[in-house]
Design a protein around this motif. Structure first.
Motif, short mmCIF file in Angstrom:
data_model
loop_
_atom_site.label_atom_id
_atom_site.label_comp_id
_atom_site.label_asym_id
_atom_site.label_seq_id
_atom_site.Cartn_x
_atom_site.Cartn_y
_atom_site.Cartn_z
N GLY A 93 -59.25 -78.81 -107.93
CA GLY A 93 -60.09 -77.44 -108.29
C GLY A 93 -61.30 -77.72 -109.12
N ARG A 94 -61.05 -78.70 -110.14
CA ARG A 94 -61.91 -78.91 -111.08
C ARG A 94 -63.04 -79.79 -110.38
N ARG A 141 -57.60 -82.46 -101.40
CA ARG A 141 -57.35 -80.99 -101.20
C ARG A 141 -56.16 -81.11 -100.21
N GLU A 171 -63.98 -80.07 -107.33
CA GLU A 171 -64.76 -79.43 -106.43
C GLU A 171 -65.76 -78.35 -106.96
N ALA A 172 -65.20 -77.75 -108.25
CA ALA A 172 -65.99 -76.62 -108.89
C ALA A 172 -67.28 -77.69 -109.47
N HIS A 173 -67.06 -78.61 -110.07
CA HIS A 173 -68.26 -79.37 -110.64
C HIS A 173 -68.95 -80.28 -109.68
N ARG A 229 -70.98 -83.53 -115.89
CA ARG A 229 -69.98 -83.10 -114.99
C ARG A 229 -69.29 -84.69 -114.03
N LEU A 279 -69.59 -78.78 -106.59
CA LEU A 279 -70.53 -77.51 -105.83
C LEU A 279 -71.30 -77.07 -106.86
N GLY A 280 -71.04 -77.33 -108.31
CA GLY A 280 -71.94 -76.81 -109.37
C GLY A 280 -73.09 -77.68 -109.27
#
Length: 710
Positions: free
Chosen positions: A415-416, A510, A418-420, A450, A422-423
């Motif tokens: 989760g982290r 994932r 992917e968030a990084h 990141r 995508l950010g």
């Protein structure tokens, strides 16, 4: 190749391929094929032998005629001496003087010589020659000679009978008068007959000399005719053979011009043969000359050891007692890397494969047929396959480690990450060169932080493949950041590809977390790896890569009591400080022992709660922070001049370790050298609303302490 080309040579001015071809066209000697030349040569030898025998015989006869002429002339001279000595003896008698011994001796010697020679002319005998040595005098055989000899005999025999009393001592005047009277009456007749005999012997000698000249002339003429015949036949045969050779040579030239492999012969003294295929010139990137030293040709391509191995191998192939099949597998030239220049002058790397075949004749190895092939395409394919196999293996190992990872921690990491990512993707989409260099570089620095955090988390979970991809993504970001004020917008276009690759890897993880959740509903829950064990393993892994030994102590179990956002930020801080402590703090084992420290360094990461606040402590017993080293690095980076650094206190200088892009590492590695780790720490500390303190003693320890309200 379908067949081995015939590349041997028989004549210096002809090509070796043609020579082998000749051996196939003309496999052996055939008498019928060369009958005319053989017969002509035999007749030539017979003519020479016959002429030689006739020359010898005629020369012998001429020698005999010469003796006869000389002795016939001596007979004439002796007859005159006899007549003169008789007159001298008669004059002495008339004067009443005694006879001179010399005169008597001359008379008697002359009479004996004339008698012996006369007898030899009639029947052949050995008589004293002109020099007193015995010579053989053959009998006169010609009719004219026999006739003249009979005339001499008719005159000489009565003469000799009257001379016989004078041959003894005590002869009387009457005997002397009788001999003198016969001499005066017949001397001229005897002289005429002797002259005619001399003339006859000369005629015989001249006749034999003419015969010898005739025989020699005839022999020479016949020999010349025979030689002309042989030459004619030989030239015709030679012309036919040369035509066949030229045809074979033309075929060989066509083959050598068209084959794609490099082909040439290698002589026992390790030199190139007289013909080299056109492709060989291109494979080596330079002209190849006949007679060129083979190992001098290889010298620019091989190191000294490989060149020595190649020389030993080729020498083995020239040894007939060594089985060729047994040594093919140890060919050191099966793959040789060569840097050559193509026709445009650019340097290219080729991989050449040399194959050797013996050319054996009479049980001896005469040559080696060398075949050179460009195997660059095969090598590149093998390397690509090996790289792909290695990549697949690493991805499989990553997935295997992910399967055994704690499901909760893996899901949180995914989760982290992917968030990084995508950010970063949104940030790159919103960033353009038109915003200005400062804004773009600020976005790049945030992306570096990141990605560095993802790399640390991946290493913590043992996902080395994903950590390596993150490291490569950092390389791309560093190249853009260090590129200066160029076209940043164009440079940003190079980032989507590595970003997509990392998203693909995280997407695979994932899917794996979904499988883990389904497995957890079907099987009893398993303990999994705790954060403490994972960070301890990370510390040992980083220490192993850096060539150090470490004893980690990790106590971060209290992270479970924090809200997820704070726990994630604090865990990232712990990971970065732990990696930093090992790569920059802990010394190599030999250096620690020299300083009186334990061989393995100690690293402690502990999270506690006391007096209404959380405290994270990361401490190592390494070399500590060195302000002089930081000053030196700032000077190397060009951030400050020496004069400016001299005005800064050590406390301010040490604070630069938190600046983006600053690192005291000597070389870039997977774990250090980019100057991002402590930048991530400082950014996370700010997000937590925490404060960080740093304590360090050179040669003793370094301690980071992060505090924030509970």
């Amino acid at each position: 190749m379908a067949a081995v080309l015939p590349l041997d040579a028989a004549r210096p001015h002809k090509a070796r391929p043609a020579a082998d071809a000749r051996s196939r066209v003309r496999p052996g000697f055939s008498f019928g094929k060369y009958r005319e030349i053989v017969v002509a040569v035999a007749l030539f030898l017979l003519f020479d032998l016959g002429v030689l025998v006739l020359n010898f015989y005629t020369s012998f006869q001429i020698d005999q005629d010469t003796v006869a002429i000389n002795l016939a002339g001596r007979q004439r001279y002796v007859s005159q001496r006899i007549a003169r000595t008789l007159l001298e003896l008669d004059a002495a008698r008339a004067a009443g003087r005694p006879y001179e011994p010399g005169t008597l001796a001359e008379l008697r010697a002359g009479a004996r010589i004339f008698e012996l020679s006369h007898a030899a002319f009639k029947a052949g005998a050995t008589v004293p020659g002109g020099d007193g040595k015995p010579v053989f005098l053959a009998a006169v055989t010609s009719p004219r000679g026999r006739e003249l000899e009979a005339r001499v005999d008719a005159l000489w025999q009565p003469y000799y009978e009257k001379l016989l009393p004078l041959m003894q001592d005590g002869f009387g005047p009457g005997e002397l008068s009788a001999a003198l009277a016969y001499s005066q009456a017949n001397n001229l007749r005897l002289l005429d007959a002797a002259n005619d005999f001399v003339t006859e012997t000369q005629v015989l000698g001249a006749s034999r000399a003419s015969t010898l000249r005739l025989v020699q002339t005839a022999g020479i003429v016949l020999a010349l005719l025979n030689f002309a015949f042989i030459l004619f036949k030989f030239l015709r045969r030679l012309q036919t053979s040369d035509a066949a050779i030229e045809a074979v040579d033309e075929e060989n030239r066509a083959i050598l011009q068209s084959v794609r492999e490099g082909l040439f012969l290698l002589t026992p003294d390790f030199r190139l043969g007289s013909q080299v295929s056109r492709s060989a010139q291109g494979l080596f990137g330079r002209p190849l000359e006949p007679g060129q030293d083979f190992f001098a040709l290889l010298e620019p391509l091989l190191d000294a050891r490989a060149l020595a191995d190649a020389r030993d191998y080729v020498q083995l192939l020239f040894a007939p007692h060594v089985k060729e099949a047994l040594v093919q597998g140890i060919n050191p030239l099966s793959e040789v890397e060569a840097r050559v220049h193509h026709r445009l002058g650019h340097e290219v790397i080729r991989h050449l494969s040399f194959h050797f075949n013996r050319v054996v004749e009479g049980g001896a190895v005469r040559h080696l047929l060398v075949t050179v092939q460009d195997v660059s395409a095969r090598i590149e394919l093998e390397r690509a396959l090996a790289s792909e196999r290695q990549r697949s293996q690493k991805e499989f190992e990553m997935l295997l480690k992910a399967v055994h990872a704690d499901p909760t921690m893996l899901a949180q990491f995914v989760g982290r990450a992917e968030a990084h990512l995508l950010g970063i993707n949104e940030m790159l989409r919103a960033t353009s060169g038109a915003q200005g260099e400062t804004a773009v570089l600020r976005g790049i620095d945030e992306a570096r932080r990141r990605v560095h955090a993802i790399k640390g988390d991946a290493a913590t979970l043992g996902l080395e493949t994903l950590a390596a991809h993150a490291h490569q993504f950092e390389d791309a970001l560093d190249r853009i950041r260090q590129g200066g004020a160029g076209d940043l917008g164009q440079a940003l276009l190079t980032l989507p590809l590595p970003l997509e690759e990392m998203l693909h890897k995280v997407g695979a993880l994932r899917s794996l977390t979904g499988l883990q959740r389904r497995a957890a509903t079907e099987e009893p829950p398993r303990g999994g790896t705790t954060i403490n064990a994972m960070l301890a393993r990370l510390a040992e892994h980083v220490a192993g890569d850096a060539g150090r030994k470490v004893q980690p102590t990790v106590a971060l179990g209290a992270l479970a009591d924090l809200p997820p956002p704070q726990a994630d930020l604090l865990r990232e801080i712990a990971v970065q400080l732990l990696r930093n402590a090992i790569t920059h703090g802990i010394e190599p084992s030999a250096e620690r022992i020299e300083r009186g420290k334990p061989e393995a360094g100690k690293v402690v990461a502990r999270l506690t709660r006391a007096e209404g606040e959380w405290v994270l402590v990361v401490r190592d017993d390494g070399a500590g922070l060195s302000a002089p080293r930081i000053r030196e690095r700032l000077l190397e980076l060009g951030w400050y001049t020496q004069e400016q650094l001299d005005t800064l206190p050590d406390r301010q200088v040490v604070s630069y370790i938190f600046k983006p892009g600053f690192s005291t590492a000597d070389a870039l590695s997977l774990h250090a050298g980019r100057g991002v780790g402590l930048d991530v720490v400082q950014a996370n500390v700010q997000k937590l609303g925490a404060r960080i303190t740093l304590a360090s003693t050179p040669g003793a320890y370094t301690e980071f302490r992060i505090r924030f309200p509970a």
